[in-house]
Scaffold this active site. Structure first.
Site, mmCIF file in Angstrom:
data_model
loop_
_atom_site.group_PDB
_atom_site.id
_atom_site.type_symbol
_atom_site.label_atom_id
_atom_site.label_comp_id
_atom_site.label_asym_id
_atom_site.label_seq_id
_atom_site.Cartn_x
_atom_site.Cartn_y
_atom_site.Cartn_z
ATOM 1 N N ASN A 1 0.869 -1.180 0.000
ATOM 2 C CA ASN A 1 0.000 0.000 0.000
ATOM 3 C C ASN A 1 0.904 1.227 0.000
ATOM 4 O O ASN A 1 1.474 1.572 1.026
ATOM 5 C CB ASN A 1 -0.894 -0.044 1.255
ATOM 6 C CG ASN A 1 -1.689 1.227 1.453
ATOM 7 O OD1 ASN A 1 -1.777 2.062 0.542
ATOM 8 N ND2 ASN A 1 -2.270 1.372 2.634
ATOM 9 N N LYS B 1 0.109 4.277 -0.338
ATOM 10 C CA LYS B 1 -0.522 5.483 0.228
ATOM 11 C C LYS B 1 -0.278 6.682 -0.703
ATOM 12 O O LYS B 1 -0.205 6.494 -1.916
ATOM 13 C CB LYS B 1 -0.010 5.715 1.655
ATOM 14 C CG LYS B 1 -0.134 4.440 2.499
ATOM 15 C CD LYS B 1 0.075 4.643 3.965
ATOM 16 C CE LYS B 1 -0.097 3.304 4.672
ATOM 17 N NZ LYS B 1 -0.053 3.411 6.132
ATOM 18 N N HIS C 1 -9.544 1.543 4.796
ATOM 19 C CA HIS C 1 -8.274 1.687 5.519
ATOM 20 C C HIS C 1 -8.458 2.691 6.652
ATOM 21 O O HIS C 1 -9.227 3.651 6.519
ATOM 22 C CB HIS C 1 -7.184 2.161 4.550
ATOM 23 C CG HIS C 1 -5.824 2.126 5.165
ATOM 24 N ND1 HIS C 1 -5.378 3.099 6.028
ATOM 25 C CD2 HIS C 1 -4.820 1.221 5.082
ATOM 26 C CE1 HIS C 1 -4.161 2.791 6.447
ATOM 27 N NE2 HIS C 1 -3.797 1.661 5.878
ATOM 28 N N GLU D 1 -6.773 5.075 7.594
ATOM 29 C CA GLU D 1 -6.500 6.476 7.230
ATOM 30 C C GLU D 1 -7.689 7.080 6.475
ATOM 31 O O GLU D 1 -7.941 8.285 6.579
ATOM 32 C CB GLU D 1 -5.196 6.561 6.423
ATOM 33 C CG GLU D 1 -3.995 6.328 7.337
ATOM 34 C CD GLU D 1 -2.793 5.668 6.687
ATOM 35 O OE1 GLU D 1 -2.712 5.626 5.448
ATOM 36 O OE2 GLU D 1 -1.932 5.165 7.443
ATOM 37 N N GLU E 1 -5.646 -4.743 10.562
ATOM 38 C CA GLU E 1 -4.619 -3.719 10.745
ATOM 39 C C GLU E 1 -4.887 -2.967 12.046
ATOM 40 O O GLU E 1 -5.707 -2.027 12.057
ATOM 41 C CB GLU E 1 -4.654 -2.724 9.587
ATOM 42 C CG GLU E 1 -4.322 -3.344 8.250
ATOM 43 C CD GLU E 1 -3.662 -2.332 7.328
ATOM 44 O OE1 GLU E 1 -2.546 -2.613 6.879
ATOM 45 O OE2 GLU E 1 -4.242 -1.264 7.088
ATOM 46 N N GLY F 1 2.388 2.364 10.687
ATOM 47 C CA GLY F 1 3.389 3.419 10.539
ATOM 48 C C GLY F 1 4.122 3.789 11.823
ATOM 49 O O GLY F 1 4.801 4.805 11.875
ATOM 50 N N SER G 1 3.255 -2.056 10.309
ATOM 51 C CA SER G 1 4.693 -2.115 10.591
ATOM 52 C C SER G 1 5.324 -3.463 10.257
ATOM 53 O O SER G 1 6.237 -3.918 10.957
ATOM 54 C CB SER G 1 4.966 -1.730 12.048
ATOM 55 O OG SER G 1 4.599 -0.381 12.275
HETATM 56 P P1 PGA Z 1 2.778 0.365 7.581
HETATM 57 O O1 PGA Z 1 1.306 0.575 6.965
HETATM 58 O O2 PGA Z 1 3.292 -0.936 7.037
HETATM 59 O O3 PGA Z 1 3.550 1.554 7.119
HETATM 60 O O4 PGA Z 1 2.604 0.300 9.065
HETATM 61 C C1 PGA Z 1 0.426 -0.496 6.796
HETATM 62 C C2 PGA Z 1 -0.867 -0.022 6.192
HETATM 63 O O5 PGA Z 1 -1.315 1.082 6.528
HETATM 64 O O6 PGA Z 1 -1.467 -0.713 5.355
#
Ligand code: PGA
Length: 260
Positions: A15, A17, A106, A108, A176, A182, A222
């Site tokens: 992903n 983003k 997601h 976000e 998640e 992140g 992460s």
């Molecule tokens: P990350 O994000 O691996 O940077 O923690 C995962 C995600 O948001 O899908």
């Protein structure tokens, strides 16, 4: 460890983003050549990259012309096919641009755009309508985890956000934990296993055992090359949704090699 017989077949989805300009196609090329030089990686695992919408066409064309099996996915969609929705993109448009899947709900999107489970479900149904797979994201916040509400939250999200037509062919569930995205923090492998088991059981109850067993439940938050084996080689974990570490081909290859 041979994972040849893993069923369902694991999926590692990147992903990206809101990252990546046209030149980022270099990372896609590097990923393809890394996979090409180690065929064991793709023999065991499905690979997908979800770039920003601006790059879907170019990425889909690139993987198509290289006969690579990397799938290209999107990060969000509207629930309608077309109309007066300034700035939005329909699943039909994503399909037309070359995407085969779309991430939906997601955290976000939920926090930046106030998306609720009802809308997530409508978007997933729209993805099915357009022939896209829906990667439906669920997961608890730090506060919910502290309050011991993790299992309750993910089960509520599953009930509300996953459409009745979901199957192993059209749906991937991404667990998640919001606090792990992140941050460099991750749940313990035992915690991941426990939540995935609960998700599998809830899917079995709703969709029956064969359909539930075919549905991939992937972990996100992460995931890095050095923790991928611990987090992913656990029962009921069928791959990963990778954010930051998917931006560099070398890191993503390191994660994919957990299954090789
Ligand atoms: P990350 O994000 O691996 O940077 O923690 C995962 C995600 O948001 O899908």
């Amino acid at each position: 460890m041979s994972q040849q017989s893993l069923n369902p077949r694991p999926l590692i989805a990147g992903n990206w983003k809101m990252n990546g300009l046209q030149a980022a196609i270099g990372e896609l090329n590097a990923l393809e050549s890394g996979l090409g030089s180690n065929p064991a990686l793709m023999a065991t695992t499905d690979i997908m990259i979800c770039p920003p919408a601006t790059l879907i066409c170019a990425f889909a064309a690139a993987v198509g012309s290289n006969a690579s099996k990397i799938e290209i996915g999107a990060q969000d969609c509207h629930w309608q096919a077309s109309g007066a929705h300034t700035g939005d993109i329909s699943p039909e448009m994503l399909r037309d641009a070359g995407a085969t899947a779309v991430i939906i709900g997601h955290s976000e999107r939920r926090s930046d755009h106030g998306e609720l489970d009802r809308k997530v479900r409508a978007k997933a149904e729209a993805a099915y309508r357009a022939g896209l797979k829906a990667i439906i994201c669920i997961g608890e916040t730090a506060g919910e985890r502290r309050a011991n509400l993790t299992l309750e939250v993910v089960k509520r999200q599953l009930r509300a956000a996953v459409p009745d037509q979901a199957s192993g062919k059209n749906t991937i569930i991404a667990y998640e934990p919001v606090w792990a995205i992140g941050t460099g923090l991750t749940p313990s492998p035992a915690d991941v296993q426990a939540v995935h088991q609960e998700i599998r059981d809830a899917l079995k109850e709703r969709f029956g055992e064969p359909a539930a067993n075919n549905m991939r439940i992937i972990y996100g938050g992460s995931v890095k090359p050095d923790n991928a084996k611990d987090l992913l080689l656990t029962s009921n974990v069928n791959g990963a949704l990778v954010g930051g570490a998917s931006l560099k081909a070398a890191d993503l290859l390191g994660i994919i090699s957990a299954y090789a």
